[in-house]
Write a protein that holds these residues in place. Structure first.
Motif, PDB file in Angstrom:
ATOM      1  N   TYR A 204       0.679  -1.011  -0.248  1.00 14.89           N
ATOM      2  CA  TYR A 204       0.116  -0.309   0.013  1.00 14.89           C
ATOM      3  C   TYR A 204       0.866   1.355  -0.044  1.00 14.89           C
ATOM      4  CZ  TYR A 204      -3.590  -3.354   0.941  1.00 14.89           C
ATOM      5  OH  TYR A 204      -4.121  -4.560   1.703  1.00 14.89           O
ATOM      6  N   GLY A 205       2.565   1.435   0.136  1.00 16.96           N
ATOM      7  CA  GLY A 205       3.247   2.883  -0.729  1.00 16.96           C
ATOM      8  C   GLY A 205       3.307   3.187   0.655  1.00 16.96           C
ATOM      9  N   ALA A 206       2.803   2.193   2.320  1.00 12.20           N
ATOM     10  CA  ALA A 206       3.030   2.629   3.475  1.00 12.20           C
ATOM     11  C   ALA A 206       4.571   1.738   3.743  1.00 12.20           C
ATOM     12  CB  ALA A 206       2.575   2.410   4.174  1.00 12.20           C
ATOM     13  N   PRO A 207       5.457   3.006   4.863  1.00 12.25           N
ATOM     14  CA  PRO A 207       6.015   1.536   5.241  1.00 12.25           C
ATOM     15  C   PRO A 207       6.071   0.076   6.316  1.00 12.25           C
ATOM     16  CG  PRO A 207       6.866   4.065   5.806  1.00 12.25           C
ATOM     17  CD  PRO A 207       5.356   3.696   5.599  1.00 12.25           C
ATOM     18  N   ALA A 208       6.548  -0.435   5.384  1.00 16.91           N
ATOM     19  CA  ALA A 208       6.144  -2.082   6.048  1.00 16.91           C
ATOM     20  C   ALA A 208       6.209  -1.827   7.666  1.00 16.91           C
ATOM     21  CB  ALA A 208       6.289  -3.158   5.263  1.00 16.91           C
ATOM     22  N   ASP A 209       7.058  -1.480   8.234  1.00 15.79           N
ATOM     23  CA  ASP A 209       7.861  -1.999   9.863  1.00 15.79           C
ATOM     24  C   ASP A 209       6.720  -0.835  10.601  1.00 15.79           C
ATOM     25  OD1 ASP A 209       8.638   0.283   8.778  1.00 15.79           O
ATOM     26  OD2 ASP A 209      10.479   0.505  10.198  1.00 15.79           O
ATOM     27  N   MET A 210       5.961   0.098   9.868  1.00 11.70           N
ATOM     28  CA  MET A 210       4.602   0.933  10.987  1.00 11.70           C
ATOM     29  C   MET A 210       3.898   0.060  10.695  1.00 11.70           C
ATOM     30  SD  MET A 210       6.421   4.799   9.529  1.00 11.70           S
ATOM     31  CE  MET A 210       6.087   5.362  10.527  1.00 11.70           C
ATOM     32  N   VAL A 211       3.797  -0.381   9.288  1.00  6.76           N
ATOM     33  CA  VAL A 211       2.452  -1.203   9.270  1.00  6.76           C
ATOM     34  C   VAL A 211       1.869  -2.785   9.791  1.00  6.76           C
ATOM     35  CG1 VAL A 211       0.766  -2.639   7.265  1.00  6.76           C
ATOM     36  CG2 VAL A 211       2.407  -0.521   6.644  1.00  6.76           C
ATOM     37  N   ILE A 212       3.359  -2.772  10.036  1.00  7.50           N
ATOM     38  CA  ILE A 212       3.112  -4.154  10.403  1.00  7.50           C
ATOM     39  C   ILE A 212       3.528  -4.361  12.277  1.00  7.50           C
ATOM     40  CG2 ILE A 212       3.098  -6.477  10.228  1.00  7.50           C
ATOM     41  CD1 ILE A 212       3.734  -5.800   7.181  1.00  7.50           C
ATOM     42  N   GLY A 213       4.867  -4.355  12.181  1.00 10.75           N
ATOM     43  CA  GLY A 213       5.254  -4.140  13.939  1.00 10.75           C
ATOM     44  C   GLY A 213       5.524  -5.751  13.970  1.00 10.75           C
ATOM     45  N   ALA A 214       6.711  -6.065  13.765  1.00 11.96           N
ATOM     46  CA  ALA A 214       7.719  -7.263  13.850  1.00 11.96           C
ATOM     47  C   ALA A 214       8.163  -7.651  15.237  1.00 11.96           C
ATOM     48  CB  ALA A 214       8.757  -7.343  12.895  1.00 11.96           C
ATOM     49  N   SER A 215       7.774  -6.561  15.957  1.00  7.68           N
ATOM     50  CA  SER A 215       8.385  -6.032  17.735  1.00  7.68           C
ATOM     51  C   SER A 215       7.029  -6.893  18.365  1.00  7.68           C
ATOM     52  CB  SER A 215       9.094  -5.559  17.757  1.00  7.68           C
ATOM     53  OG  SER A 215       8.609  -3.990  18.109  1.00  7.68           O
ATOM     54  N   LEU A 216       6.015  -6.749  17.946  1.00  9.82           N
ATOM     55  CA  LEU A 216       4.665  -7.060  18.844  1.00  9.82           C
ATOM     56  C   LEU A 216       5.178  -8.576  19.652  1.00  9.82           C
ATOM     57  CD1 LEU A 216       2.212  -5.512  16.408  1.00  9.82           C
ATOM     58  CD2 LEU A 216       3.223  -4.642  18.978  1.00  9.82           C
ATOM     59  N   THR A 217       4.338  -8.737  20.965  1.00 12.71           N
ATOM     60  CA  THR A 217       4.577  -9.445  21.965  1.00 12.71           C
ATOM     61  C   THR A 217       2.593  -9.537  22.079  1.00 12.71           C
ATOM     62  OG1 THR A 217       5.020  -8.359  23.563  1.00 12.71           O
ATOM     63  CG2 THR A 217       6.593  -9.534  22.352  1.00 12.71           C
ATOM     64  N   TRP A 218       2.656 -10.343  23.211  1.00  8.71           N
ATOM     65  CA  TRP A 218       1.217 -10.405  23.664  1.00  8.71           C
ATOM     66  C   TRP A 218       0.242  -9.699  24.371  1.00  8.71           C
ATOM     67  CZ3 TRP A 218      -2.365 -14.319  22.400  1.00  8.71           C
ATOM     68  CH2 TRP A 218      -1.582 -15.429  21.310  1.00  8.71           C
ATOM     69  N   GLU A 219       1.946  -8.936  24.866  1.00  9.47           N
ATOM     70  CA  GLU A 219       1.755  -7.506  25.572  1.00  9.47           C
ATOM     71  C   GLU A 219       0.451  -6.863  24.607  1.00  9.47           C
ATOM     72  OE1 GLU A 219       2.461  -3.449  26.069  1.00  9.47           O
ATOM     73  OE2 GLU A 219       2.940  -4.539  24.272  1.00  9.47           O
ATOM     74  N   CYS A 220       0.572  -7.062  23.503  1.00 14.58           N
ATOM     75  CA  CYS A 220      -0.367  -6.176  22.441  1.00 14.58           C
ATOM     76  C   CYS A 220      -1.409  -6.282  22.791  1.00 14.58           C
ATOM     77  CB  CYS A 220       0.152  -5.847  21.229  1.00 14.58           C
ATOM     78  SG  CYS A 220       0.140  -7.263  19.823  1.00 14.58           S
ATOM     79  N   VAL A 221      -1.947  -7.464  23.400  1.00 12.96           N
ATOM     80  CA  VAL A 221      -3.364  -7.821  23.485  1.00 12.96           C
ATOM     81  C   VAL A 221      -3.910  -7.352  24.928  1.00 12.96           C
ATOM     82  CG1 VAL A 221      -4.765  -9.643  23.638  1.00 12.96           C
ATOM     83  CG2 VAL A 221      -3.174 -10.093  22.179  1.00 12.96           C
ATOM     84  N   GLU A 222      -3.097  -7.477  25.368  1.00 11.37           N
ATOM     85  CA  GLU A 222      -3.184  -6.718  27.122  1.00 11.37           C
ATOM     86  C   GLU A 222      -3.363  -4.845  26.451  1.00 11.37           C
ATOM     87  OE1 GLU A 222      -3.916  -7.910  29.839  1.00 11.37           O
ATOM     88  OE2 GLU A 222      -4.632 -10.098  28.770  1.00 11.37           O
ATOM     89  N   TRP A 223      -2.490  -4.288  25.791  1.00 14.96           N
ATOM     90  CA  TRP A 223      -2.811  -3.075  25.882  1.00 14.96           C
ATOM     91  C   TRP A 223      -3.563  -3.018  25.056  1.00 14.96           C
ATOM     92  CZ3 TRP A 223      -2.760  -0.492  20.914  1.00 14.96           C
ATOM     93  CH2 TRP A 223      -3.232   0.775  20.874  1.00 14.96           C
TER      94      TRP A 223
END
Length: 368
Positions: A204-223
């Motif tokens: 989609y023309g957007a920076p992939a690391d900003m779109v998806i987030g390879a560093s995400l963990t289960w913490e993001c669910v709680e957040w």
């Protein structure tokens, strides 16, 4: 010139392949690498055989069910699929109208070409969920959650299985995904939207690391749970281990999904991993599935193996390509009618009748 008569989802796919441009066809139909996962999603359904019962009263059939406490007329939901205005000018608005007409649910993609607000206004009585990615910065996701709440969406579907983009060869060969200049993605802030895409690896023309987030963990669910009271469904679960973690994080539901085989090749077909996942969660979360559903018997098989409902994505795209809202409605009607027929011919008069005892895997045939 009148349109051809289409009688099954495969007919709509054939029509779409013949009438869309090569870039759109490649984008919507392709899978990762050798596309083994795409093919196996379909083949795996064929490996399950139905064991019908006879002399059951099936003169009246109740196809209705409930998802997160909301009643729908049949257990087939429109799954999240982006950039639908590529195939019809009304895009996701047309899909939502079709869902409303058929009294089922639509999951709107973050990468929709129609906004949350437009879809809500066009189909205010439709049951609507919103598919979400966690962005960097997270304030982007917060803004989308607030907009979804304000627009009357009833749940968030957090997609987990795309930490980085997979390699889709067919899309590369077609020259990569190109967003036409007259379209935009209303859920993406302008600062994330790049120039016209030159690198096929960049979505989609957007920076992939900003779109998806390879560093995400289960913490993001709680957040995410901490910032909203909407039910959260985790999409992209393929193992019992991750299903158990979802239960531990007390989400409302999970979607057994391999993203339609679009990002990682050689993953297990969803219909084959579904039974074990249903077994380990023990009813503590609702379980849905997607990837490869093309017929009413597919829906029957998924429910027999424990799914609460199924999502369909590509079939709706094909319906939109055929005739916008009417085409999407036709696809849903065909799947509904085929599902009703499968129930009747199997001896089931309600969704609650559909049990695993109605199925046999082909590997068991040799033991008979």
């Amino acid at each position: 010139m009148s349109k051809p008569m289409l009688v099954c989802v495969d007919d709509y796919e054939k029509y779409a392949r013949e009438h869309l441009n090569q870039h759109s066809v490649a984008y919507y139909t392709c899978g990762a690498d050798e596309e083994v996962s795409v093919k196996e999603n379909r083949q795996a359904f064929r490996r399950f055989r139905i064991k019908p019962r006879v002399l059951r009263d099936v003169s009246k059939r109740d196809l209705s069910t409930s998802i997160l406490g909301q009643k729908i007329d049949f257990p087939i939901l429109i799954g999240p699929a982006g950039t639908q205005c590529l195939v019809h000018h009304e895009g996701e608005v047309a899909a939502a109208k079709a869902a409303n007409a058929m009294k089922t649910c639509i999951v709107l993609s973050t990468f929709s070409t129609k906004s949350l607000e437009e879809v809500s206004q066009a189909a205010p009585n439709c049951l609507r969920w919103f598919q979400l990615y966690i962005w960097r910065p997270r304030s982007i996701a917060v803004n989308l959650v607030r907009r979804a709440e304000a627009a009357g969406f009833k749940a968030l579907v957090l997609t987990l299985d795309m930490p980085i983009l997979g390699k889709r060869r067919s899309e590369w060969y077609a020259g990569g995904f190109q967003m036409p200049p007259h379209l935009h993605l209303p859920h993406l802030p302008k600062e994330l939207m790049g120039q016209a895409k030159e690198d096929a690896r960049q979505e989609y023309g957007a920076p992939a690391d900003m779109v998806i987030g390879a560093s995400l963990t289960w913490e993001c669910v709680e957040w995410l749970k901490s910032i909203t009271s909407l039910p959260i469904i985790l999409k992209g679960i393929l193992t019992p281990e991750d299903a158990l973690l979802a239960v531990q994080h007390q989400v409302a539901g999970i979607v057994v999904s391999n993203h339609g085989g679009r990002h990682l090749d050689y993953v297990q077909p969803t219909i084959e991993v579904l039974p074990k996942i249903v077994e380990v969660v023990k009813g503590k979360v609702e379980v849905y599935m997607d990837s490869g559903v093309r017929t009413g018997t597919d829906v029957f098989k998924a429910l027999a193996l424990g799914a609460k409902a199924v999502f369909v994505g590509r079939p709706i795209i094909y319906g939109l390509a055929y005739d916008g809202e009417e085409g999407a409605r036709q696809v849903l009607q065909i799947l509904r009618d085929e599902f009703s027929l499968a129930m009747a011919l199997s001896g089931c008069s309600s969704v609650s009748d559909i049990k695993q005892e109605y199925l046999m895997h082909e590997s068991q045939l040799a033991k008979l």
